[in-house]
Design an enzyme around this catalytic site. Structure first.
Site, PDB file in Angstrom:
ATOM      1  N   GLY A 132      -5.220 -51.410  19.708  1.00 26.28           N
ATOM      2  CA  GLY A 132      -3.921 -52.079  19.792  1.00 26.28           C
ATOM      3  C   GLY A 132      -3.499 -52.641  18.460  1.00 26.28           C
ATOM      4  O   GLY A 132      -3.118 -53.812  18.340  1.00 26.28           O
TER       5      GLY A 132
ATOM      6  N   SER B 265      -1.055 -52.808  16.575  1.00 29.44           N
ATOM      7  CA  SER B 265       0.227 -53.481  16.331  1.00 29.44           C
ATOM      8  C   SER B 265       0.252 -54.885  16.911  1.00 29.44           C
ATOM      9  O   SER B 265       1.218 -55.624  16.701  1.00 29.44           O
ATOM     10  CB  SER B 265       1.374 -52.664  16.931  1.00 29.44           C
ATOM     11  OG  SER B 265       1.220 -52.569  18.343  1.00 29.44           O
TER      12      SER B 265
ATOM     13  N   ARG C  30      -0.360 -46.952  20.375  1.00 24.02           N
ATOM     14  CA  ARG C  30       0.100 -46.113  21.492  1.00 24.02           C
ATOM     15  C   ARG C  30       0.832 -44.877  20.984  1.00 24.02           C
ATOM     16  O   ARG C  30       0.803 -43.826  21.611  1.00 24.02           O
ATOM     17  CB  ARG C  30       0.990 -46.916  22.426  1.00 24.02           C
ATOM     18  CG  ARG C  30       0.239 -47.944  23.264  1.00 24.02           C
ATOM     19  CD  ARG C  30       1.110 -48.488  24.371  1.00 24.02           C
ATOM     20  NE  ARG C  30       2.274 -49.174  23.865  1.00 24.02           N
ATOM     21  CZ  ARG C  30       2.315 -50.462  23.538  1.00 24.02           C
ATOM     22  NH1 ARG C  30       1.212 -51.188  23.636  1.00 24.02           N
ATOM     23  NH2 ARG C  30       3.417 -51.014  23.093  1.00 24.02           N
TER      24      ARG C  30
ATOM     25  N   LEU D 265      -4.128 -47.590  26.394  1.00 23.34           N
ATOM     26  CA  LEU D 265      -4.933 -48.157  27.475  1.00 23.34           C
ATOM     27  C   LEU D 265      -4.569 -47.574  28.839  1.00 23.34           C
ATOM     28  O   LEU D 265      -5.336 -47.682  29.784  1.00 23.34           O
ATOM     29  CB  LEU D 265      -4.749 -49.681  27.538  1.00 23.34           C
ATOM     30  CG  LEU D 265      -5.532 -50.519  26.531  1.00 23.34           C
ATOM     31  CD1 LEU D 265      -5.265 -51.989  26.781  1.00 23.34           C
ATOM     32  CD2 LEU D 265      -7.018 -50.231  26.612  1.00 23.34           C
TER      33      LEU D 265
ATOM     34  N   SER E 177      -4.838 -55.297  25.246  1.00 22.48           N
ATOM     35  CA  SER E 177      -4.858 -55.663  26.662  1.00 22.48           C
ATOM     36  C   SER E 177      -3.428 -55.887  27.109  1.00 22.48           C
ATOM     37  O   SER E 177      -2.572 -56.248  26.293  1.00 22.48           O
ATOM     38  CB  SER E 177      -5.682 -56.926  26.887  1.00 22.48           C
ATOM     39  OG  SER E 177      -5.734 -57.256  28.255  1.00 22.48           O
TER      40      SER E 177
ATOM     41  N   TYR F 165      -9.933 -71.185  34.710  1.00 21.49           N
ATOM     42  CA  TYR F 165      -8.886 -71.206  35.738  1.00 21.49           C
ATOM     43  C   TYR F 165      -9.500 -71.168  37.136  1.00 21.49           C
ATOM     44  O   TYR F 165     -10.596 -70.661  37.334  1.00 21.49           O
ATOM     45  CB  TYR F 165      -7.913 -70.046  35.539  1.00 21.49           C
ATOM     46  CG  TYR F 165      -6.907 -70.336  34.453  1.00 21.49           C
ATOM     47  CD1 TYR F 165      -5.620 -70.758  34.767  1.00 21.49           C
ATOM     48  CD2 TYR F 165      -7.250 -70.233  33.110  1.00 21.49           C
ATOM     49  CE1 TYR F 165      -4.694 -71.054  33.773  1.00 21.49           C
ATOM     50  CE2 TYR F 165      -6.346 -70.530  32.107  1.00 21.49           C
ATOM     51  CZ  TYR F 165      -5.064 -70.938  32.443  1.00 21.49           C
ATOM     52  OH  TYR F 165      -4.165 -71.249  31.450  1.00 21.49           O
TER      53      TYR F 165
ATOM     54  N   LYS G 168      -7.906 -60.903  32.781  1.00 22.74           N
ATOM     55  CA  LYS G 168      -8.868 -61.207  31.730  1.00 22.74           C
ATOM     56  C   LYS G 168     -10.258 -61.457  32.307  1.00 22.74           C
ATOM     57  O   LYS G 168     -11.270 -61.031  31.746  1.00 22.74           O
ATOM     58  CB  LYS G 168      -8.399 -62.421  30.927  1.00 22.74           C
ATOM     59  CG  LYS G 168      -7.297 -62.120  29.936  1.00 22.74           C
ATOM     60  CD  LYS G 168      -7.769 -61.122  28.887  1.00 22.74           C
ATOM     61  CE  LYS G 168      -6.798 -60.969  27.744  1.00 22.74           C
ATOM     62  NZ  LYS G 168      -7.259 -59.971  26.754  1.00 22.74           N
TER      63      LYS G 168
ATOM     64  N   VAL H 209      -2.987 -68.976  21.267  1.00 24.97           N
ATOM     65  CA  VAL H 209      -3.086 -68.512  19.877  1.00 24.97           C
ATOM     66  C   VAL H 209      -1.763 -68.713  19.136  1.00 24.97           C
ATOM     67  O   VAL H 209      -0.724 -68.172  19.529  1.00 24.97           O
ATOM     68  CB  VAL H 209      -3.494 -67.028  19.825  1.00 24.97           C
ATOM     69  CG1 VAL H 209      -3.627 -66.570  18.373  1.00 24.97           C
ATOM     70  CG2 VAL H 209      -4.811 -66.813  20.566  1.00 24.97           C
TER      71      VAL H 209
END
Length: 344
Positions: free
Chosen positions: A14, A16, A39, A69, A90, A137, A164, A192
């Protein structure tokens, strides 16, 4: 001159993506060759532009490969010749998603396809980018969360956090079973932040973008730990090679949890007039829930209302000598980059 063919080759999936692009920067700056999966190869120019903004001037050690993916094909070619794999790719929160499967299935399948291809190719270690969503969680813990904690799949988890959790569990199950011999390390970042390199950035930054642009008039009551993307990338590379990182999870957090109201205050104090539109008040949670009934983007916030999560990064600091920068620095770097790129 060093022979570039002797440098270890690392696949970053991934390429990008926000975290992935900083992993590429960190690897190139530390003397690795990088193969970035995208992709579509049409995105290579876009990725190089982002990397240039991040300080990369020489692309001789960077190559690209097409892999998605959503498809199993392409991953054998992607991992070919690689010593290591960093797997940040992801599914991300999508306001238009109709079912949990739109998050869960691509996340789980993607992890397993990458791991199987890595095992077949003789890759030494894979570093998986998971998330705090797989840690804290479906549970209310008074003491700080650590790497020993897992989100409770018996509870009703938000779709992204469920994806996740399930994809990370699938990764550990694989390397402890049929993938035995392949090394795995996992990085679990909290929210993040950090300097934006282009329009593809983390979901956490959309809140700051909304504050600065004035589209967010009131702040959701959420208190959550943050981390700078540059420190997340540094932790990935440390986890990729350090002997003590084999078979370990690492929480990536800058420190104490911080409220959205505190983030707004940091922006106003640090950016002055450029933060004139940043709201100064919290919005009642009941009102956000009502708005979420009609606005898909706001609906993503609803499961997090009222959250207060504390996280310990002691393990990463102790085992890998990882030292993240302060949250204030990450918040201001985010704001300045959004302004500089004209994204607010």
């Amino acid at each position: 001159m060093e022979n570039s063919s002797l440098k270890p080759l690392v696949l970053v999936t991934g390429g990008s993506g926000f975290i992935a692009s900083y992993c590429i920067i960190e690897l190139l700056n530390n003397g690795y060759r990088v193969k970035a999966s995208v992709r579509s190869l049409e995105r290579t120019k876009e990725v190089k532009e982002m990397l240039t903004r991040g300080g990369i001037r020489n692309f001789k050690d960077l190559s690209f490969v097409e892999a998605d993916l959503g498809r199993e094909s392409g991953w054998d070619q992607a991992v070919a010749g690689c010593t290591y794999v960093i797997h940040p790719a992801s599914p991300t929160p999508n306001p238009a998603a109709k079912t949990e499967e739109e998050f869960v299935r691509p996340a789980v399948n993607g992890v397993l396809w990458v791991l199987r291809a890595a095992k077949k190719a003789g890759v030494k270690r894979v570093v998986l980018t998971s998330a705090f969503g797989a840690v804290g969680y479906g549970t209310n813990k008074q003491s700080p969360y650590t790497e020993e904690d897992w989100s409770d799949l018996r509870q009703s988890l938000p779709a992204y956090q469920k994806s996740k959790t399930m994809s990370e569990k699938a990764a550990w199950d694989y390397v402890n079973g049929e993938g035995k011999g392949l090394e795995l390390s996992v990085v679990n970042p909290v929210a993040v932040l950090g300097p934006v390199l282009g329009p593809d950035y983390s979901h956490s930054i959309r809140l700051i973008q909304g504050m600065l642009s004035g589209t967010i008039k009131g702040l959701p009551k959420i208190t959550f730990p943050q981390v700078d993307v540059r420190d997340v990338a540094d932790l990935h590379v440390k986890a990729m090679t350090h002997p003590d990182a084999k078979g370990q999870r690492f929480l990536a957090s800058a420190g104490e949890a911080i409220s959205n109201l505190d983030i707004a205050r940091i922006l106003r104090e640090g950016l002055g007039e450029k933060a004139a539109k940043v709201p100064q008040r919290e919005m009642p949670s009941w009102l956000i829930r009502i708005i979420g009934l009609f606005n898909p983007k706001v609906r993503l916030i609803v499961p997090h209302l009222g959250l207060y999560k504390e996280v310990s990064h002691d393990k990463a600091s102790r085992l890998l000598n990882w030292e993240p920068r302060p949250t204030r620095d990450a918040v201001l770097a985010t704001g300045r980059s959004l302004i500089d790129l004209g994204l607010v």
